[in-house]
Design a protein around this motif. Structure first.
Motif, PDB file in Angstrom:
ATOM      1  N   UNK A 122       0.816  -1.213   0.000  1.00 40.86           N
ATOM      2  CA  UNK A 122       0.000   0.000   0.000  1.00 40.86           C
ATOM      3  C   UNK A 122       0.851   1.266   0.000  1.00 40.86           C
ATOM      4  N   UNK A 123       2.168   1.113   0.155  1.00 39.20           N
ATOM      5  CA  UNK A 123       3.067   2.267   0.157  1.00 39.20           C
ATOM      6  C   UNK A 123       4.135   2.058  -0.910  1.00 39.20           C
ATOM      7  N   UNK A 124       3.803   2.300  -2.182  1.00 44.60           N
ATOM      8  CA  UNK A 124       4.810   2.103  -3.231  1.00 44.60           C
ATOM      9  C   UNK A 124       5.988   3.053  -3.095  1.00 44.60           C
ATOM     10  N   UNK A 125       5.762   4.224  -2.495  1.00 48.57           N
ATOM     11  CA  UNK A 125       6.837   5.182  -2.255  1.00 48.57           C
ATOM     12  C   UNK A 125       6.826   5.557  -0.780  1.00 48.57           C
ATOM     13  N   UNK A 126       7.987   5.910  -0.281  1.00 52.82           N
ATOM     14  CA  UNK A 126       8.100   6.231   1.143  1.00 52.82           C
ATOM     15  C   UNK A 126       7.311   7.499   1.462  1.00 52.82           C
ATOM     16  N   UNK A 127       6.512   7.507   2.518  1.00 57.10           N
ATOM     17  CA  UNK A 127       5.725   8.697   2.876  1.00 57.10           C
ATOM     18  C   UNK A 127       6.601   9.745   3.564  1.00 57.10           C
ATOM     19  N   UNK A 128       6.114  10.967   3.591  1.00 55.51           N
ATOM     20  CA  UNK A 128       6.787  12.071   4.283  1.00 55.51           C
ATOM     21  C   UNK A 128       5.892  12.534   5.418  1.00 55.51           C
TER      22      UNK A 128
END
Length: 712
Positions: free
Chosen positions: A357-363
Motif C-alpha cells: 500500500x506504500x509504493x513510495x516512502x511517505x513524508x
C-alpha cells in the motif's frame, strides 16, 4: 550508511558489503571485525569513502579499496598496517622508494626514519602537504627532495642521524633579511611575499603596526604568493591568519592569536541552502544522485520537512540544487494524498501499513499527526480504507488485578503489550486495556501467569546471649515416666525443660532434647539470656524487621573558649542500644528459601567518667549474610563474641595507701567476661495449617520422639 551480508571466515571470502560516505577508519575497523584480522591505520589515514565489496577474497577486496583511495598496506605477521605512505628501503643498495599523495611533510619524514631505521631530527616544521613518487634514491637525496619547500632549513648529517635545522630569519645572508616584505604608509599596509613562514610574517606585521600580540598557536606553515596593497591592519591580519589556519581576538589592546582547524577556516567560505522537495521523498534523493556530484558532507536530509540541506561553496551546491529541480516533479498518473490521523500515532501507523500500500516512502508533516504519500488513485483509495479500519478509538477493556498492583505490572510488562496499550484507572487493582482483541487475549493469558499471590514466609526467630565460663554447671537431672492412662489421659515429661517450654521457638523439635536441656539449664543459672523470641511473617521478597532497643537522650554541652564554662548547645543526642534483625527471604523454583539476614546487637557502655556531660560510648556486633535453606530447616548464626575485663580494688582508707605495707590492708581482683550472641532462624513456606502450640501436645510428641521409642 553501510550494510553487510555474509563473511566466510574459513575461506576469508566476502559476499557483499556496502559503505556510503563512511569514515575510512570505520570501514577498516568493520573489515577487521568481520574477518577477525588485525587492521591498524596510522596517523595519516582519514577522510570518508564510499565503496561496495562483493563476492571477493578479503585481501583482493582490501587492495581494491586501498587503491581507490590511494592507501597502502604492509603485513607484519598477523597484523596489517594501513597508511597513505608507501616507503621501502633496500638495505644492500641503500636506496629508498617512497610514494604518497597529499600527505603532511612531517609524516613523510617520520615514515622515512622508520624505513631506514635512522634518527631524523628536525626543528618545528610548517604544515605543508606533499605528493611524492621517489624510486630508489639515497636517504639524503630523499631528504633534499622533501626540503625543496623549506628554503629556511639546512640539512646536517652524521653517521647515525640527520638534522633538519632551521636558519634564524634575521641571519645575515638569508632571503628574509634582504627583503622588506611588509610596508606601511600611514594606516595602509602592503604585503609582497613570494615564500615565507607564517610565524615570521605575523611577527613582521605586528612590528610594522607597532602593536602587541600573544601567540597562542605553535603550529607553523609556509605562506606563498601573498600580494596585497593598501589594506588596513585588521584586514591584512585577517588575510594572513586565514592562510595560516588561525584567528584572533583583542583584549585590553592585545591581539591573541589562536589556532584553527582548516575546516573551521573553510566554514567562512561556505553557505547553507535549504531545498524543499514537493514530489519525491527526501530520503530517496541520495540513491538517485549521480556519483559524479560527490555529495559527501555537502548533502544532509531532513525527512520530517522533506527538504535537502546543502552546505558548501557555490560550485559544490549549485549542481546538486539544479539536479533536484530537474527531477522534482510528479510522475505521470500519480498524485499526492495527505492523511490526517485522529487516534493512532503517525509513526505507529506507518509501521502497520503493508508495503504494497506504500509504493513510495511517505513524508511525515512536521508538528502534525499527518503524512503525505504519492500514489495512483487506486493505491491512495486502498490506503484510505486501511487507515479508516485501523485509526479508530479503542474502547478500554477493564481488567481487574487479583494480587498484584498496577505499578508492579507497569514495571514488569509481559512481552505481548506496551505501556501505551494500558490506561491507569486510578484504582490500585483496575486497569484498562485499549489494544485489539487478539492482543488482549494474549495479554490475559500472560497476565494469568503473572497475577498470582506471592508466597508467604514465616520466620521463627530466637536470639540468645551466652555467657562463656569454664565452670561446669550441669548439675540437674532429668527423667521421664509414663502415667497410667486410667489415671491421666496424657503423658508427663519429668525433667527441667520448663525454661524452654515457655519459649515460642520450638527448641526441642529443631535441635533435640539434649540441646534443649542444656539451654534450659543455662537459662536457669543465668548463663544465657533470651534477647528475642518471636514469629515474623512476610511475603516472598519483602523485607521485615524486628527491633528491641532502648533509646537514651543526652544534652550536648560545649566549653566556652574564653571562660572555660560549660553551656548547653540545645542539641539532643539519641543513643539506641539493643537488638535489630532484618530479614528478606524469597522462594526459588525448587521451594528453597534464600534469606538476607542483617543483625545488629548494640550496647551502651558504662560511663567511666563521673562527669554527666560526657556522652557514653556504644559497642556493636553486626552480621550481614545470605543463606539458602529448605523450608523448616533451622539456620544458626554465631560468632558475635565480645570480651570485657573488669578490675576492682578494695582497701582500708589511709592504711591502704601507705607504700610497702598497703597490700596488707587491701585486695584487688579482676574478672573477665566473654559473651556470644547466637541467632536461630527457622523459615517456613506458608504451611497449610498453623502449628499447634499447646504444651501437652508438644510434650506427647517429645515423649514419642525421644523416649517412647526406647521402650522406657
Amino acid at each position: 550508511m553501510f550494510s553487510w551480508a555474509v563473511f566466510n571466515a574459513g575461506a576469508q571470502q566476502l559476499r557483499t558489503m556496502d559503505f556510503r560516505n563512511q569514515n575510512i577508519i570505520d570501514i577498516l575497523m568493520v573489515l577487521a571485525e568481520v574477518s577477525d584480522t588485525s587492521i591498524i591505520p596510522d596517523e595519516t589515514v582519514g577522510g570518508t569513502a564510499s565503496f561496495h565489496f562483493t563476492d571477493s577474497d578479503l585481501m583482493d577486496a582490501l587492495d581494491a579499496f586501498l587503491s581507490q583511495y590511494k592507501l597502502y598496506r604492509r603485513r607484519e605477521g598477523n597484523i596489517i598496517r594501513v597508511s597513505r605512505i608507501n616507503a621501502s628501503y633496500d638495505q644492500g643498495r641503500r636506496r629508498v622508494s617512497m610514494k604518497a599523495d597529499d600527505v603532511e611533510l612531517e609524516s613523510l619524514i617520520k615514515a622515512l626514519a622508520r624505513s631506514i631505521n635512522r634518527s631524523i631530527l628536525y626543528d618545528s616544521l610548517p604544515k605543508i602537504t606533499l605528493s611524492v613518487d621517489i624510486e630508489e634514491e639515497e636517504p639524503r637525496k630523499v631528504l633534499d627532495i622533501l626540503m625543496l619547500k623549506l628554503p629556511d632549513f639546512i640539512l646536517e648529517e652524521d653517521d647515525s642521524w640527520f638534522y633538519l635545522r632551521r636558519i634564524p630569519p634575521d641571519l645575515p645572508g638569508t632571503k628574509s633579511s634582504q627583503i622588506d616584505r611588509i610596508s606601511r604608509e600611514g594606516d595602509s599596509y602592503s604585503v609582497n611575499i613570494e615564500h615565507g613562514r607564517f610565524l615570521d610574517v605575523i611577527a613582521e606585521l605586528f612590528k610594522k603596526g607597532d602593536r602587541e600580540y600573544s601567540l597562542l598557536s605553535r603550529s607553523d606553515s609556509v605562506l606563498e604568493n601573498l600580494y596585497f596593497s593598501n589594506k588596513d591592519f585588521e584586514s591584512l591580519l585577517r588575510i594572513i591568519l586565514e592562510q595560516g589556519n588561525a584567528d584572533y581576538t583583542v583584549n585590553n589592546g592585545i591581539y591573541y592569536i589562536v589556532e584553527l582547524q582548516r575546516r573551521d577556516v573553510l566554514k567562512k567560505l561556505k553557505q547553507t541552502v535549504i531545498v524543499p522537495l514537493r514530489h519525491i521523498p527526501a530520503q530517496d534523493f541520495p540513491s538517485i544522485l549521480p556519483a559524479e556530484y560527490s555529495a559527501g558532507n555537502v548533502l544532509k536530509i531532513d525527512k520530517n520537512s522533506n527538504t535537502l540541506i546543502l552546505t558548501g561553496t557555490s560550485e559544490e551546491i549549485n549542481p546538486i540544487r539544479e539536479f533536484a529541480a530537474a527531477i522534482d516533479h510528479p510522475a505521470e498518473g500519480l498524485r499526492y494524498g495527505r492523511f490526517e490521523l485522529k487516534y493512532t500515532g503517525v509513526k505507529e501507523l506507518l509501521d502497520m501499513i503493508p508495503a504494497k500500500l506504500l509504493p513510495m516512502a511517505p513524508a511525515v508533516v512536521p508538528e502534525t499527526n499527518a503524512f503525505i504519500v504519492q500514489g495512483s488513485e487506486e493505491s491512495l483509495a486502498a490506503l484510505e480504507n486501511f487507515i479508516a479500519a485501523v485509526d479508530r478509538k479503542d474502547e478500554g477493556y477493564p481488567i481487574r488485578l487479583k494480587f498484584i498492583k498496577i505499578d508492579e505490572l507497569l514495571k514488569n510488562l509481559p512481552p505481548s503489550v506496551k505501556g501505551e496499550d494500558l490506561r491507569d484507572s486510578g484504582y490500585p487493582n483496575l486497569i484498562f486495556f485499549t489494544g485489539p482483541q487478539e492482543k488482549r487475549e494474549l495479554f490475559l493469558r500472560e497476565l494469568a501467569v503473572v497475577d498470582k499471590p506471592k508466597p508467604q514466609i514465616r520466620y521463627e526467630l530466637l536470639v540468645v546471649e551466652y555467657m562463656k565460663s569454664n565452670e561446669k554447671r550441669f548439675n540437674k537431672n532429668y527423667s521421664a515416666a509414663k502415667v497410667e492412662e486410667k489415671l491421666a489421659p496424657d503423658f508427663s515429661f519429668l525433667g527441667n525443660l520448663s525454661n524452654v517450654m515457655n519459649l515460642n521457638f520450638d527448641v526441642v523439635a529443631q535441635f533435640g532434647y539434649q540441646f534443649a536441656l542444656n539451654l534450659s539449664v543455662q537459662l536457669g543459672e543465668n548463663l544465657a539470656q533470651v534477647y528475642a523470641d518471636t514469629t515474623l511473617n512476610g511475603l516472598s521478597g519483602q523485607e521485615i524487621r524486628f527491633q528491641n532497643t532502648d533509646t537514651f537522650r543526652y544534652q550536648e554541652f560545649e566549653v566556652d573558649a574564653d571562660t572555660g564554662n560549660l553551656s548547653r548547645t540545645g542539641v539532643t543526642r539519641e543513643i539506641s542500644s539493643g537488638l535489630i534483625v532484618g530479614l528478606n527471604g524469597w522462594i526459588s523454583g525448587d521451594d528453597m528459601i534464600t534469606m538476607s539476614v542483617n543483625a545488629t546487637v548494640s550496647k551502651q557502655n558504662s560511663n567511666p567518667s563521673t562527669d554527666s556531660t560526657v556522652i557514653p560510648s556504644t559497642s556493636e556486633r553486626v552480621v550481614n549474610t545470605q543463606i539458602r535453606t529448605p523450608s523448616g530447616k533451622p539456620v544458626v548464626l554465631s560468632g558475635l563474641i565480645k570480651e570485657t575485663a573488669e578490675k576492682n580494688n578494695k582497701k582500708i582508707p589511709i592504711l591502704g595507701d601507705i607504700p610497702l605495707i598497703k597490700h596488707l590492708f587491701g585486695e584487688s581482683f579482676s574478672n573477665k567476661e566473654k559473651t556470644e550472641i547466637v541467632i536461630y532462624i527457622v523459615p517456613y513456606l506458608v504451611p497449610d495449617e498453623d502449628e499447634e502450640n499447646d504444651i501437652p501436645l508438644r510434650l506427647e510428641r517429645y515423649y514419642h520422639t525421644f523416649i517412647g521409642r526406647r521402650g522406657l
